[in-house]
Write a protein that holds these residues in place. Sequence first.
Motif, PDB file in Angstrom:
ATOM      1  N   THR A  90       0.822  -1.452   0.035  1.00  0.00           N
ATOM      2  CA  THR A  90      -0.046  -0.093  -0.157  1.00  0.00           C
ATOM      3  C   THR A  90       0.863   1.329   0.152  1.00  0.00           C
ATOM      4  O   THR A  90       1.754   1.612   0.803  1.00  0.00           O
ATOM      5  CB  THR A  90      -0.820   0.230   1.208  1.00  0.00           C
ATOM      6  N   ASP A  91       0.736   2.121  -1.014  1.00  0.00           N
ATOM      7  CA  ASP A  91       1.601   3.276  -1.058  1.00  0.00           C
ATOM      8  C   ASP A  91       0.611   4.690  -1.090  1.00  0.00           C
ATOM      9  O   ASP A  91      -0.247   4.740  -1.741  1.00  0.00           O
ATOM     10  CB  ASP A  91       2.165   3.266  -2.513  1.00  0.00           C
ATOM     11  N   CYS A  92       1.289   5.482  -0.397  1.00  0.00           N
ATOM     12  CA  CYS A  92       0.591   6.927  -0.283  1.00  0.00           C
ATOM     13  C   CYS A  92       1.687   8.040   0.135  1.00  0.00           C
ATOM     14  O   CYS A  92       2.753   7.514   0.464  1.00  0.00           O
ATOM     15  CB  CYS A  92      -0.495   6.834   0.753  1.00  0.00           C
ATOM     16  N   MET A  93       1.118   9.017  -0.230  1.00  0.00           N
ATOM     17  CA  MET A  93       1.944  10.379   0.214  1.00  0.00           C
ATOM     18  C   MET A  93       1.117  11.088   1.400  1.00  0.00           C
ATOM     19  O   MET A  93      -0.248  11.270   1.042  1.00  0.00           O
ATOM     20  CB  MET A  93       2.323  11.276  -0.768  1.00  0.00           C
ATOM     21  N   PRO A  94       1.698  11.160   2.493  1.00  0.00           N
ATOM     22  CA  PRO A  94       0.630  11.495   3.851  1.00  0.00           C
ATOM     23  C   PRO A  94      -0.075  12.980   3.575  1.00  0.00           C
ATOM     24  O   PRO A  94       0.710  13.895   3.135  1.00  0.00           O
ATOM     25  CB  PRO A  94       1.650  11.475   4.921  1.00  0.00           C
ATOM     26  N   VAL A  95      -1.330  12.931   4.062  1.00  0.00           N
ATOM     27  CA  VAL A  95      -2.021  14.137   4.261  1.00  0.00           C
ATOM     28  C   VAL A  95      -2.780  14.095   5.561  1.00  0.00           C
ATOM     29  O   VAL A  95      -3.473  12.897   5.825  1.00  0.00           O
ATOM     30  CB  VAL A  95      -3.173  14.269   2.688  1.00  0.00           C
ATOM     31  N   ARG A  96      -2.817  15.159   5.994  1.00  0.00           N
ATOM     32  CA  ARG A  96      -3.751  15.108   7.385  1.00  0.00           C
ATOM     33  C   ARG A  96      -4.992  15.768   6.983  1.00  0.00           C
ATOM     34  O   ARG A  96      -5.039  16.964   6.505  1.00  0.00           O
ATOM     35  CB  ARG A  96      -2.920  15.933   8.625  1.00  0.00           C
ATOM     36  N   GLU A  97      -6.065  15.176   7.329  1.00  0.00           N
ATOM     37  CA  GLU A  97      -7.452  15.730   7.327  1.00  0.00           C
ATOM     38  C   GLU A  97      -7.474  16.923   8.366  1.00  0.00           C
ATOM     39  O   GLU A  97      -7.321  16.734   9.447  1.00  0.00           O
ATOM     40  CB  GLU A  97      -8.485  14.651   7.395  1.00  0.00           C
ATOM     41  N   GLY A  98      -8.188  18.050   7.818  1.00  0.00           N
ATOM     42  CA  GLY A  98      -8.518  19.063   8.921  1.00  0.00           C
ATOM     43  C   GLY A  98      -7.285  19.870   9.408  1.00  0.00           C
ATOM     44  O   GLY A  98      -7.574  20.712  10.232  1.00  0.00           O
ATOM     45  N   GLU A  99      -6.198  19.461   8.836  1.00  0.00           N
ATOM     46  CA  GLU A  99      -5.007  20.383   9.410  1.00  0.00           C
ATOM     47  C   GLU A  99      -4.372  21.053   8.180  1.00  0.00           C
ATOM     48  O   GLU A  99      -4.242  20.772   7.151  1.00  0.00           O
ATOM     49  CB  GLU A  99      -3.771  19.467   9.840  1.00  0.00           C
ATOM     50  N   ALA A 100      -3.632  22.232   8.712  1.00  0.00           N
ATOM     51  CA  ALA A 100      -3.026  22.993   7.518  1.00  0.00           C
ATOM     52  C   ALA A 100      -1.610  22.216   6.972  1.00  0.00           C
ATOM     53  O   ALA A 100      -1.287  21.412   7.802  1.00  0.00           O
ATOM     54  CB  ALA A 100      -2.280  24.372   8.027  1.00  0.00           C
TER      55      ALA A 100
END
Length: 649
Positions: A90-100
């Motif tokens: 499983t591959d992703c580039m991380p993102v945080r929901e609700g944060e700048a």
Amino acid sequence: MNEEFLPIDDYGIIGNDDRCALIGRNGSIDWCSFPHLESPSVFAAILDTEDGGRFAVQPASEYESNHEYVDRTNVLQTTFETDDGAVTVTDCMPVREGEAPDERFQQAVYRKLEGVSGTVELDVVFEPRFDYARATTAIEIDDDGDVIATERDALGDDETDERDAEPEDEHDRDVERLYLHTDVDFDVDDATATATATIEEDETRWFCLQYGAPDYRSDDEYEKVLQGTIDYWRTWLDTCEESATDLFDFEDEWQDVLVRSALVLKLLIHDETGSIPAAPTASLPEEIGGELNWDYRYNWIRDAKFTIQALHSVGQSDEAHRYFEWFREIGHENPGEIQPLYGLHGEAEIGEETLDNLSGYRDSTPVRIGNAAATQEQLDIYGTIVQGIYETIRYENGLSEYDWESVHALAEYVCDHWDEKDKSIWEFRDLHEHFVHSKLLCWVALDRALRLAEEYDRDAPVDRWEDEREAIRNAIEDRGYDEELGSFVQFFGADEALDATALLIPLYDFLPADDERVQNTIDTLLEELTTEDGLVFRFANSPARPREPGGFLICSFWLVDALVLSDRLDEAEDLFETLVGHTSSIGLLSEMIHAETGEFLGNFPQAFSHIGLINSAIYLASASERSDQLPPEELSSGSDAPLFQRHGS
């Protein structure tokens, strides 16, 4: 690891805000740039399988593989099956929901290995090659077993001091460095780190690649980040579906490709500037073995009208507004200094160079970075800007004085320069003509400026603009239409050169769709430029290039739109369904499709193609809903306003 070039449609894309990576169905990251999408690559095996660099995870024995996105996300999963078992990466580039957005946090790739059944032995190859493989890479293993790759060419005499120094500017690092955090034991040989990882059923291992500085976490924390990234994409998509139910509820069998196109468009948006590149890659060829290999990691003005339409159509007015802000500022430059394209952070100084050290995708050279088209004269850009303002203010509080100043200046410039030759939307480097499409957009600039002046009661030299608008119309109708061919042609005086941009004539409301010349043009282009598979070539019999090897997908979607406006709905729907069949197994589209083999050509995934798919779905959805309510003459009137207003609000 001796790898052959993968077909372009064997790649998936992951990303976040300002960077992307292409991952093959063989588990190899073959294209990735840090710290930004337009930065020099750290992995470029897609352009040179031997020297470009990759980060590959794949079974050591023979395997079969497939990949798919985690439902409703830009998180990619590749599953390998061997005789001994199965494993999913499983591959992703991380993102945080609700944060700048946190730039350091997001400059990363997370790779999760998870045993599905049995036991699978995996070969891991980590060979970053900084600066498009022009720099020398040094790799070392630290005391904790983590792998550190450094651009050796950037080191000074005191390497230790250099490595410990924090860069002053995130956009201009002196020393490129990647950190790979893992519990797998690596060996290093000749700037390549290799390992073998054995994964049993239900076992999980992580590879976490970080650019610039280490940001190591526990496995539990990595899992939380992955789940947070999944939530981010799904939450974003939920807002789309809530705002644009008429699009996402239209034709169940098209839901997957519409969702994927919306997710691709969001993936490509630069969070910092709101700009959108034409594609995240450089120099993937328009023809295998050919020389037409361009860097598409730039923001083109020509795409703006269609991009704004697509963003509003998927319910993302905020993204459309932010995208238009950079575009709006450009409109206030001296019109004679406005460029066809800009860097993703607003850069105007764009050079072009060739990378002789890379072999090119399937030996397609030269490999180019940068794009010399930035210095071309393209008269269509002025109409695109005015049209963009004209459409955007529908979703704002009317026409501001600031925007009117821009419209006024652009209209005046068009009056003075519309009868000059230029390079056209297709950016020919060896053809300078009076292109019909360029004249059409000059007409659009004056027509929309006049509409705005009247609607918002602005002072304008109305007589001058009306006279020049009429002169452009007469020139297009007298010199741009060939009675014998039964079509508008590519440029004034063209003997037999046809161009798919003629399909835009009814879309821009220059002529109604039921005008005989428009219908003749559609029929001629169906006959001369369109394959049985619905692929539309950009042009034919042109002095620039007689015929291309593949159909240009945005042109195919323009044909759908023109057919809808012509009330030829069955033809339009059949064509759209055929085009949907050209998406990759995970719903992605390239720039072009080879007319005979069906293989993907050009940079990938192509924003313009996915934008075209979204906009054509809007045309079809609008026509389907309106056909029961409106008389046929209004449906085929050629006016774009009912379509755009209804689905952009």
